[in-house]
Design an enzyme around this catalytic site. Structure first.
Site, PDB file in Angstrom:
ATOM      1  N   PRO A  12       0.568  -1.326  -0.296  1.00  0.00           N
ATOM      2  CA  PRO A  12      -0.224   0.371   0.076  1.00  0.00           C
ATOM      3  C   PRO A  12       0.563   1.325  -0.087  1.00  0.00           C
ATOM      4  O   PRO A  12       2.129   1.420   0.554  1.00  0.00           O
ATOM      5  CB  PRO A  12      -0.689  -0.420   1.257  1.00  0.00           C
ATOM      6  CG  PRO A  12       0.310  -0.625   2.141  1.00  0.00           C
ATOM      7  CD  PRO A  12       0.993  -1.768   1.686  1.00  0.00           C
ATOM      8  N   MET A  13       0.624   1.898  -1.064  1.00  0.00           N
ATOM      9  CA  MET A  13       1.756   3.872  -0.586  1.00  0.00           C
ATOM     10  C   MET A  13       0.684   4.453  -1.230  1.00  0.00           C
ATOM     11  O   MET A  13      -0.893   4.577  -1.793  1.00  0.00           O
ATOM     12  CB  MET A  13       2.379   3.486  -1.965  1.00  0.00           C
ATOM     13  CG  MET A  13       3.855   1.682  -2.087  1.00  0.00           C
ATOM     14  SD  MET A  13       4.658   1.532  -3.596  1.00  0.00           S
ATOM     15  CE  MET A  13       3.507   0.679  -4.710  1.00  0.00           C
ATOM     16  N   CYS A 100       2.995   2.553   9.685  1.00  0.00           N
ATOM     17  CA  CYS A 100       3.613   3.822   8.043  1.00  0.00           C
ATOM     18  C   CYS A 100       4.107   4.994   9.992  1.00  0.00           C
ATOM     19  O   CYS A 100       4.000   5.280  10.474  1.00  0.00           O
ATOM     20  CB  CYS A 100       2.148   4.685   7.454  1.00  0.00           C
ATOM     21  SG  CYS A 100       2.739   5.871   7.455  1.00  0.00           S
ATOM     22  N   LYS A 142       0.057  -4.641   9.024  1.00  0.00           N
ATOM     23  CA  LYS A 142       1.356  -4.933   8.917  1.00  0.00           C
ATOM     24  C   LYS A 142       2.172  -3.786   9.800  1.00  0.00           C
ATOM     25  O   LYS A 142       1.844  -3.050  10.004  1.00  0.00           O
ATOM     26  CB  LYS A 142       0.954  -4.076   7.268  1.00  0.00           C
ATOM     27  CG  LYS A 142       2.639  -3.666   7.258  1.00  0.00           C
ATOM     28  CD  LYS A 142       2.124  -3.413   5.296  1.00  0.00           C
ATOM     29  CE  LYS A 142       3.219  -3.229   4.387  1.00  0.00           C
ATOM     30  NZ  LYS A 142       4.395  -1.738   5.400  1.00  0.00           N
ATOM     31  N   ARG A 242       8.339   0.633  -3.619  1.00  0.00           N
ATOM     32  CA  ARG A 242       8.847   1.291  -4.464  1.00  0.00           C
ATOM     33  C   ARG A 242       9.151   1.203  -6.126  1.00  0.00           C
ATOM     34  O   ARG A 242       8.787   1.154  -7.324  1.00  0.00           O
ATOM     35  CB  ARG A 242       9.759   2.411  -4.034  1.00  0.00           C
ATOM     36  CG  ARG A 242       9.178   3.258  -2.477  1.00  0.00           C
ATOM     37  CD  ARG A 242       8.094   4.587  -2.970  1.00  0.00           C
ATOM     38  NE  ARG A 242       7.589   4.693  -1.875  1.00  0.00           N
ATOM     39  CZ  ARG A 242       6.506   5.655  -2.045  1.00  0.00           C
ATOM     40  NH1 ARG A 242       6.409   6.382  -3.384  1.00  0.00           N
ATOM     41  NH2 ARG A 242       5.395   6.091  -1.349  1.00  0.00           N
TER      42      ARG A 242
END
Length: 391
Positions: A12-13, A100, A142, A242
């Site tokens: 997830p970005m 995050c 996560k 990425r």
């Protein structure tokens, strides 16, 4: 080759993993597991009675399967409510973001979420338990290896042990710790050192749990090399972030790595043409989600075409793709016909300038610029900046 039980995930970005990016990757591979951007539980619950806003937050395309929805939050009751809404939209798994490090998500008054939640394992446990009670799909976590100075093996082990009391069976581990203050999200992806051995150790400490490794992976070969070293059997997947954004062509080989007879797409022209067909269906002015629009806004065009921009990284056409796409988006006449029309103009231009690159099979390895020049058509040229990227 990757065994069939080993999954490859696209992480997830934020501002990347939208429905367009996911649909682009689904064209590349039917086996890759896709993730949404993180969506805060409040965003879902505040808009639960607004179909248009909820469609924007939760909508996915018919071609999307094997999709994990990532939620952010720290209130068990609200997360459970949001998880139920997400499940009703057909997602295959719901994941809680505990990794995050962005300041935007690290703190919200006195309530933290994202990586800061690693300091509150009992709260994470209660959040997962509440979510699992509300839905029938798997609920997973996560996380990182730790945060700030709380990054010892004992800390990570204690976190996993506590959260697993909720019944959570699968942990996606970014094999770095996070600094909650002092580093940007980009720096947190590179400066804290990777520690794959810690993840392997967690696998051995918790043989009844499943783990997916995230962090630093750039190619499928790297995952294959790890598997050749006989890692723990409950290391069940690899997650790429990425690398998927910067070098998407790498993942064209994934289905073959999973034992498929052929790739879903053969070359860049095939992929871009299929993606243009998709954009024609979902982003046409006056139709579907754009029924109220006569011209597609520049931001929506940019967002939907973003997955294509890096398809030529390392090859001639990279600079042209970026500059010309931006130029075409600025023209309202192009936007009135939708991003699919813009992409088809780019396909035509790239076919004219770099036909060999467009039809070179994804599996073909071009080692250096000199080898590529031998393959170029007489009419093709490479400008200085593109030559530098191939040197």
């Amino acid at each position: 080759m990757l065994p069939g039980n080993i999954a490859v995930h696209i992480a997830p970005m934020i501002d990347v993993s939208n429905r367009y990016f996911r649909s682009f990757f689904r064209i590349l591979s039917k086996n890759v597991v896709l993730w949404t951007e993180m969506v805060k539980d409040d965003a879902i619950l505040y808009n639960v009675t607004d179909p248009q806003k909820l469609e924007w937050l939760l909508g996915k395309c018919d071609s999307e399967s094997k999709v994990v929805f990532q939620l952010g939050g720290s209130d068990p009751e609200r997360l459970a409510q949001a998880a139920k809404v997400v499940e009703d939209w057909g997602y295959d798994e719901i994941n809680l973001n505990v990794g995050c490090p962005s300041e935007r998500v690290a703190q919200k008054g006195e309530i933290s979420f994202g990586a800061a939640l690693m300091l509150k394992p009992e709260l994470v446990r209660d959040c997962i338990a509440a979510m699992q009670a509300a839905v029938s799909v798997p609920v997973t976590v996560k996380c990182r290896l730790g945060v700030d100075d709380f990054d010892s093996p004992e800390f990570t082990r204690s976190f996993i042990e506590t959260v697993a009391q909720s019944g959570c069976k699968h942990f996606y581990i970014h094999a770095r710790k996070a600094w909650l203050n002092g580093l940007s999200p980009a720096q947190n992806r590179t400066i804290p050192p990777l520690n794959y051995e810690r993840v392997y150790w967690l696998c051995s400490e918790f043989p009844d749990l499943s783990f997916t490794l995230n962090g630093g992976l750039k190619t499928l070969e790297e995952a294959g090399n790890i598997l050749q070293c006989d890692p723990p059997k409950n290391l069940v997947g690899f997650m790429y972030g990425r690398a998927a954004l910067n070098t998407p062509a790498v993942f064209s080989e994934l289905d073959k790595w999973h034992g498929e007879d052929s790739r879903r797409v053969v070359d860049r022209r095939d992929l871009l043409t299929q993606y243009a067909d998709y954009l024609d269906k979902v982003l046409q002015p006056g139709h579907g989600v754009c029924s109220h629009l006569a011209i597609i806004p520049p931001g929506m065009c940019t967002s939907s075409l973003k997955p294509c921009i890096n398809l030529f990284n390392g090859f001639p056409g990279s600079k042209l793709m970026s500059k010309e796409t931006e130029r075409l988006i600025r023209d309202p006449a192009n936007r009135s016909r939708g991003p699919g029309h813009i992409l088809r103009q780019m396909i035509t231009l790239l076919n004219q300038r770099y036909p060999r690159v467009m039809i070179s099979q994804f599996g073909e390895i071009i080692e250096n610029y000199q080898l590529l020049r031998k393959k170029l058509e007489p009419t093709e040229s490479v400008d200085e900046e593109e030559e530098e990227c191939l040197a």
